[in-house]
Scaffold this motif. Structure first.
Motif, PDB file in Angstrom:
ATOM      1  N   LEU A  94     -26.983  26.227  93.300  1.00  0.00           N
ATOM      2  CA  LEU A  94     -26.952  26.749  90.943  1.00  0.00           C
ATOM      3  C   LEU A  94     -25.162  26.762  91.014  1.00  0.00           C
ATOM      4  O   LEU A  94     -24.168  26.539  92.129  1.00  0.00           O
ATOM      5  CB  LEU A  94     -26.984  28.481  91.428  1.00  0.00           C
ATOM      6  N   GLU A 102     -29.354  29.586  81.942  1.00  0.00           N
ATOM      7  CA  GLU A 102     -29.007  28.120  81.975  1.00  0.00           C
ATOM      8  C   GLU A 102     -28.724  27.369  83.112  1.00  0.00           C
ATOM      9  O   GLU A 102     -29.417  26.442  83.296  1.00  0.00           O
ATOM     10  CB  GLU A 102     -27.003  28.184  82.013  1.00  0.00           C
ATOM     11  N   VAL A 105     -32.790  26.310  82.644  1.00  0.00           N
ATOM     12  CA  VAL A 105     -33.010  24.850  81.980  1.00  0.00           C
ATOM     13  C   VAL A 105     -32.379  23.855  82.294  1.00  0.00           C
ATOM     14  O   VAL A 105     -32.604  22.657  82.057  1.00  0.00           O
ATOM     15  CB  VAL A 105     -32.900  25.392  80.677  1.00  0.00           C
ATOM     16  N   LEU A 106     -31.802  23.705  83.845  1.00  0.00           N
ATOM     17  CA  LEU A 106     -30.213  22.347  83.813  1.00  0.00           C
ATOM     18  C   LEU A 106     -31.424  21.590  84.383  1.00  0.00           C
ATOM     19  O   LEU A 106     -32.749  21.971  84.991  1.00  0.00           O
ATOM     20  CB  LEU A 106     -29.997  23.176  84.623  1.00  0.00           C
ATOM     21  N   ARG A 156     -36.424  29.751  89.861  1.00  0.00           N
ATOM     22  CA  ARG A 156     -36.128  28.354  89.160  1.00  0.00           C
ATOM     23  C   ARG A 156     -37.143  27.616  89.212  1.00  0.00           C
ATOM     24  O   ARG A 156     -37.401  26.718  89.027  1.00  0.00           O
ATOM     25  CB  ARG A 156     -34.928  27.724  89.994  1.00  0.00           C
ATOM     26  N   ARG A 160     -40.205  25.522  87.138  1.00  0.00           N
ATOM     27  CA  ARG A 160     -40.588  24.454  86.600  1.00  0.00           C
ATOM     28  C   ARG A 160     -42.065  24.056  86.718  1.00  0.00           C
ATOM     29  O   ARG A 160     -42.274  22.015  87.276  1.00  0.00           O
ATOM     30  CB  ARG A 160     -39.540  23.687  87.457  1.00  0.00           C
TER      31      ARG A 160
ATOM     32  N   GLN B 169     -28.371  21.637  74.859  1.00  0.00           N
ATOM     33  CA  GLN B 169     -28.290  21.170  76.568  1.00  0.00           C
ATOM     34  C   GLN B 169     -27.829  19.806  77.755  1.00  0.00           C
ATOM     35  O   GLN B 169     -27.426  19.661  78.520  1.00  0.00           O
ATOM     36  CB  GLN B 169     -29.836  20.634  76.790  1.00  0.00           C
ATOM     37  N   LEU B 172     -24.544  20.918  79.236  1.00  0.00           N
ATOM     38  CA  LEU B 172     -24.799  22.236  79.764  1.00  0.00           C
ATOM     39  C   LEU B 172     -24.905  21.097  80.897  1.00  0.00           C
ATOM     40  O   LEU B 172     -24.390  22.374  82.429  1.00  0.00           O
ATOM     41  CB  LEU B 172     -25.963  22.996  79.203  1.00  0.00           C
ATOM     42  N   SER B 173     -25.145  20.103  80.925  1.00  0.00           N
ATOM     43  CA  SER B 173     -26.176  19.044  82.354  1.00  0.00           C
ATOM     44  C   SER B 173     -24.370  18.374  82.667  1.00  0.00           C
ATOM     45  O   SER B 173     -24.406  18.454  83.619  1.00  0.00           O
ATOM     46  CB  SER B 173     -26.687  18.125  81.672  1.00  0.00           C
ATOM     47  N   ALA B 176     -22.256  21.212  83.846  1.00  0.00           N
ATOM     48  CA  ALA B 176     -22.997  21.221  85.645  1.00  0.00           C
ATOM     49  C   ALA B 176     -22.453  19.972  87.115  1.00  0.00           C
ATOM     50  O   ALA B 176     -22.272  20.874  87.853  1.00  0.00           O
ATOM     51  CB  ALA B 176     -24.855  21.547  85.801  1.00  0.00           C
ATOM     52  N   ASP B 180     -20.826  21.023  90.376  1.00  0.00           N
ATOM     53  CA  ASP B 180     -21.031  21.127  90.989  1.00  0.00           C
ATOM     54  C   ASP B 180     -22.401  20.312  91.118  1.00  0.00           C
ATOM     55  O   ASP B 180     -23.127  20.020  91.122  1.00  0.00           O
ATOM     56  CB  ASP B 180     -22.139  21.765  91.383  1.00  0.00           C
ATOM     57  N   ALA B 183     -25.776  20.354  93.269  1.00  0.00           N
ATOM     58  CA  ALA B 183     -26.580  21.215  92.285  1.00  0.00           C
ATOM     59  C   ALA B 183     -27.267  20.718  91.059  1.00  0.00           C
ATOM     60  O   ALA B 183     -27.923  20.526  90.703  1.00  0.00           O
ATOM     61  CB  ALA B 183     -26.290  22.060  91.693  1.00  0.00           C
ATOM     62  N   SER B 187     -30.882  19.366  90.406  1.00  0.00           N
ATOM     63  CA  SER B 187     -31.884  20.057  89.341  1.00  0.00           C
ATOM     64  C   SER B 187     -32.190  19.096  88.491  1.00  0.00           C
ATOM     65  O   SER B 187     -33.206  18.785  87.465  1.00  0.00           O
ATOM     66  CB  SER B 187     -30.780  20.304  88.577  1.00  0.00           C
ATOM     67  N   LEU B 189     -30.650  16.677  87.296  1.00  0.00           N
ATOM     68  CA  LEU B 189     -29.453  15.784  86.629  1.00  0.00           C
ATOM     69  C   LEU B 189     -28.994  13.663  87.492  1.00  0.00           C
ATOM     70  O   LEU B 189     -28.684  14.092  87.864  1.00  0.00           O
ATOM     71  CB  LEU B 189     -28.477  16.334  86.268  1.00  0.00           C
TER      72      LEU B 189
END
Ligand SMILES: Nc1ncnc2c1ncn2[C@@H]1O[C@H](COP(=O)(O)OP(=O)(O)OP(=O)(O)O)[C@@H](O)[C@H]1O
Ligand SMILES: [Mg+2]
Lengths: 510, 316
Positions: A94, A102, A105-106, A156, A160, B169, B172-173, B176, B180, B183, B187, B189
């Motif tokens: 996380l 947030e 939605v990542l 999470r 998804r 978004q 935000l990514s 992120a 990290d 992480a 997720s 990405l």
């Protein structure tokens, strides 16, 4: 439970090596629809590696993963997630400076759905309600306790659309009450036709929460059994390949406890990271030959308490005495020299220097003393010999010369820290969750080492969230809640249910 | 009224601060993804010479600006490959970029049959966009409306990057990935893709800044004309707490310092220019000290947690 015979996920002869050593060695394994499948194995047996392959994080060297009778190859965690596989890692993934929503939605495909954080928060609340995993979606992750963070991780994956959930040692970081809640949620998941892979070292958890269980030994599948057709003894035998589990010392053979205090703490006050009081006026005393256990739910001041004792955090009031000497003003190095041994909770952060080799780590606190060095030059031969002895005595596995310790498995890291701390002259051992995440054999041996330490007159202050461990080891049990010592029991006066209540911060009148 | 010292200083501060602002905006984007590129000075110089040269050849200021940006991007690509794909130490790679950039630009600026480059005034420049009536308004005329279009472009960029980082978004990514990468990867990405793109955006900003410095502010090429502007941009990123709007303010403050040097010289006041040149860095020191004195403040304006740490999926 809703388990059927239909296999949704199969693994065939999966092999994965790191630096030439196989972490998974032709592992085969299958997961049925709607089942909870336990994964047992000693530290370093390859459980996390197997899970990480299934979650698309690691790429296998060879072997197949078959999902719904289709052979698949994940190129990234995104692929796995798109196919409905979600993993909650041993170390959470996380972003702590982001909010829960947030984090949710990542990585979601922004084009496929128009996401506004507001609707996400609503959806998350609804999911949380369904599965009994309550979290506040607008909170920042760094504000959450470990248990809450874990719920976020699980939510999470559900958010998804994961059909298969992989939980890697989820209970290692949880207090007993939280474990119950977790398994409650797991039951909700299988009711809704999800399948769960559950990694754990705790035999009773596996026995009471899974449909089948697979035992990994040295990266191979040693057997898959139906849980209701097996028992702890059989599983243990499979796991360590022998019938004799190390015998735990008999509780009735109490050691002689002298009345000389080794550690005396008076009215300790410590300010936490967020500027609020983390420890407020705690006093305790540990006698020679005694093990004092501090029980409590994580986040009630344990960390700050320990840091204050070892000198890694300034105290705002009170005093700390070691063998009658005030060490309040001493540096952490000086405290360590005056006889304080410390097994921290955070193995790679504070316990070991992750980039150094095992050998170097084992002498990390005494490298500048004879016989390890003379006039500033290290005596390699002496160091190697000493390290070899510790590796043998403490049964530390998986190290090779020149390899940084960060590549070793959690259990072996823990043994390494214990070996270093116990092999130095010390009066007090401060141990924090010393068996967290360890397998049965390692747990037994670590506890044995701790017990043996007091037989020579040493004193032990033990912090642990594992109530079983505290009860098994301690001569005196203290309860820490909200930064205060709120209860104190001897084995004779112990009342587990009352203690459990105290841990949650409830007031108990007696 | 419009030629009081104050108004003139603000105007020249904005002009001198704009190249630094472009570079800092680029670097903020880069660093938000966890990649540190200390090579801004080099990228600005390459941007300056490319922009200047294209300006001379095409006599089109906009093409010149674009060319400069491309020059910066190309140089940043070297850093991206080294730092992201090959996981080279980012500090080393960034410093090497400064040397490569200064060398390349000096060589190119002097080379072959084009020594003229060194002397030419380009004649290529940007003109103010607002009509004279508006520009002559008291105070706001010169301060707000008197600039060339590139200054307004920088304002738009500040707003756009700020919106992108905090409101989208993808932003935000990107954050992120910088906080990290492990992480972010888990997720779903693509850490590599985000880091490549933002490193190139950094090159774009620095190249643009360099080109504007050469054609819009100084108007001529000389080897090493950035004179430390790239380093000021590095400091500014930290000073701004990786936030675009603060970068704008700080860039103008530093722009003021730069132009103050000239003003003082003209006025014959003997403040050593070396001393003025130090102020941005001392200011950065002070801010860093003040910020880290308070944990809550430090958390708010701390850099990305994974800054300058290479990421490899299977390493631990
Ligand atoms: N990313 C990695 N790089 C190098 N070696 C690794 C990596 N991941 C795992 N290993 C090695 O592979 C072996 C298996 O590790 P793994 O983490 O899968 O064990 P585990 O069964 O999860 O153990 P634990 O119970 O301690 O978590 C160990 O020897 C470990 O050192
Ligand atoms: Mg593991």
């Amino acid at each position: 439970m809703a388990a059927t015979e239909k296999e949704i996920l199969q693994v065939r002869e999966l092999t994965k090596s790191f630096y030439g050593v196989a972490a998974n060695d032709k592992v085969s394994f299958s997961l049925r629809n709607g089942e909870v499948h336990g994964l047992l194995g000693e530290n370093g047996a390859g459980k996390s590696t197997l899970c990480s392959i299934l979650a698309g994080l690691y790429r296998p060297d060879s072997g197949d993963v078959i999902l719904n009778s289709e052979r698949i190859r994940f190129r990234s965690p995104l692929d796995a997630s798109n196919m409905g596989i979600g993993m909650v890692h041993q170390h959470f993934k996380l972003i702590s400076s982001f909010t829960v929503a947030e984090n949710m939605v990542l990585g979601l495909n922004a084009k496929s759905r128009n996401i506004s954080l507001g609707t996400v928060e609503d959806e998350v609340r609804e999911l949380a309600r369904q599965y009994g995993l309550d979290v506040e979606p607008s909170a920042h992750v760094w504000q959450l306790s470990v248990g809450e963070q874990q719920r976020v991780e699980i939510l999470r994956q559900l958010f998804r659309g994961a059909r298969i959930l992989i939980l890697d040692e989820p209970t290692a970081v949880l207090a007993p009450q939280e474990c119950d809640r977790l398994f409650e949620a797991v039951r909700h998941m299988v009711e809704r036709d999800h399948s769960v892979i559950l990694v754990s070292h705790k035999m009773d958890e596996i026995l009471s929460n899974t449909d089948r269980v697979t035992v990994l030994v040295g990266g191979r599948n040693a057997g898959t059994l139906r849980t209701n057709e097996t028992d702890a003894a059989e599983l243990a035998k499979l796991m360590i390949g022998s019938d004799h589990l190390p015998k735990l010392a008999n509780k009735s053979l109490r050691r002689f406890v002298e009345s000389t205090p080794v550690l005396t703490i008076r009215d300790l006050e410590v300010i936490g990271d967020r500027g609020t009081e983390a420890v407020s006026g705690a006093s305790l005393e540990v006698l020679s030959g005694q093990i004092v256990g501090v029980a409590g739910v994580a986040g009630n001041g344990q960390r700050e308490f320990q840091q204050a004792i070892v000198g890694r955090r300034q105290i705002s009031g009170g005093s700390i005495m070691l063998r009658g000497r005030d060490i309040t003003q001493l540096s952490s190095r000086a405290r360590s020299r005056s006889g304080l041994a410390y097994v921290p909770e955070d193995r790679l952060g504070t316990g070991l220097a992750s980039g150094l080799t095992l050998e170097e780590n084992l002498i990390l606190k005494s490298y500048n003393e004879p016989p390890y060095s003379h006039r500033g030059v290290l005596s390699t031969a002496v160091i190697t010999a000493a390290a070899e002895k510790l590796v043998k005595d403490f049964d530390i596995r998986g190290a090779r010369s020149g390899m940084p310790v960060s590549l070793m498995s959690g259990g072996n890291l823990q043994k390494a820290i214990l070996a270093r701390e116990l092999s130095r002259p010390h009066d007090l051992l401060l141990a924090a969750s010393p068996t967290r995440g360890l397998d049965l054999a390692a747990t037994a041996s670590v506890r044995q080492h701790i017990r043996a330490d007091t037989e020579k007159g040493g004193a032990v202050l033990l912090f642990s969230e594992d109530l079983g461990e505290i009860v098994e080891l301690s001569d005196l049990i203290l309860v820490l809640a909200g930064g205060r010592i709120v209860g104190s029991y001897t084995p004779a006066t112990l009342d587990i249910s009352e203690l459990g209540l105290l841990m949650t911060g409830a007031k108990v009148h007696n | 009224m419009n030629d009081t010292v104050l108004v003139l200083s603000v105007v020249s501060a904005i002009s001198a601060g704009t190249p630094i602002l472009f570079a800092a905006l680029g670097e903020i984007t880069t660093e938000r993804s966890g990649i540190m590129n200390l090579g801004i000075e080099g990228m600005m110089l390459v941007g300056a010479i490319t922009g200047f040269w294209i300006g001379v050849e095409t006599e089109n200021a906009w093409l010149a600006l674009l060319g400069g940006a491309l020059g910066g991007i190309l140089l940043s690509l070297i850093h991206a490959v080294l730092a992201i794909s090959l996981r080279v130490n980012q500090i080393v790679s960034g410093l090497a970029l400064v040397i490569v950039g200064s060398g390349l630009s000096a060589f190119w600026g002097n080379s072959g049959d084009r020594p003229t480059l060194v002397q030419t005034k380009t004649g290529v420049r940007f003109d103010p966009i607002f009509p004279e009536v508006i520009r002559d308004l008291p105070v706001v005329g010169p301060v707000i409306f008197g600039h060339d279009p590139v200054v307004y472009l920088s304002w738009v960029l500040v707003a756009a990057i700020s919106y992108f980082l905090y409101r989208t978004q993808t932003g935000l990514s990107l954050r992120a990935v910088g906080e990290d990468p492990g992480a972010a990867d888990a997720s779903g990405l693509s850490v590599t893709r985000y880091r490549y793109v933002s490193t190139l955006v950094g090159g774009f900003g620095a190249g643009l800044g360099g080109a504007y410095l050469a054609i819009g502010v100084i108007g001529t090429w000389a080897a090493g004309l950035t004179a430390g502007a790239g380093w000021i941009a590095v400091a500014l990123v930290i000073l701004s707490g990786w936030r675009p709007w603060f970068a704008l303010l700080a860039a103008y403050a530093f722009g003021a310092l730069r132009s103050l040097g000239f003003t003082l010289q003209i006025a014959g006041i003997g403040v050593p220019s070396d001393f003025l040149a130090m102020i941005p860095f001392i200011a950065t020191y002070l801010v860093v000290i003040v910020v880290s004195a308070s944990p809550t403040r430090a958390r708010k304006v701390a850099g990305p947690a994974a800054l300058a740490k290479p990421y490899s999926r299977e390493a631990r």
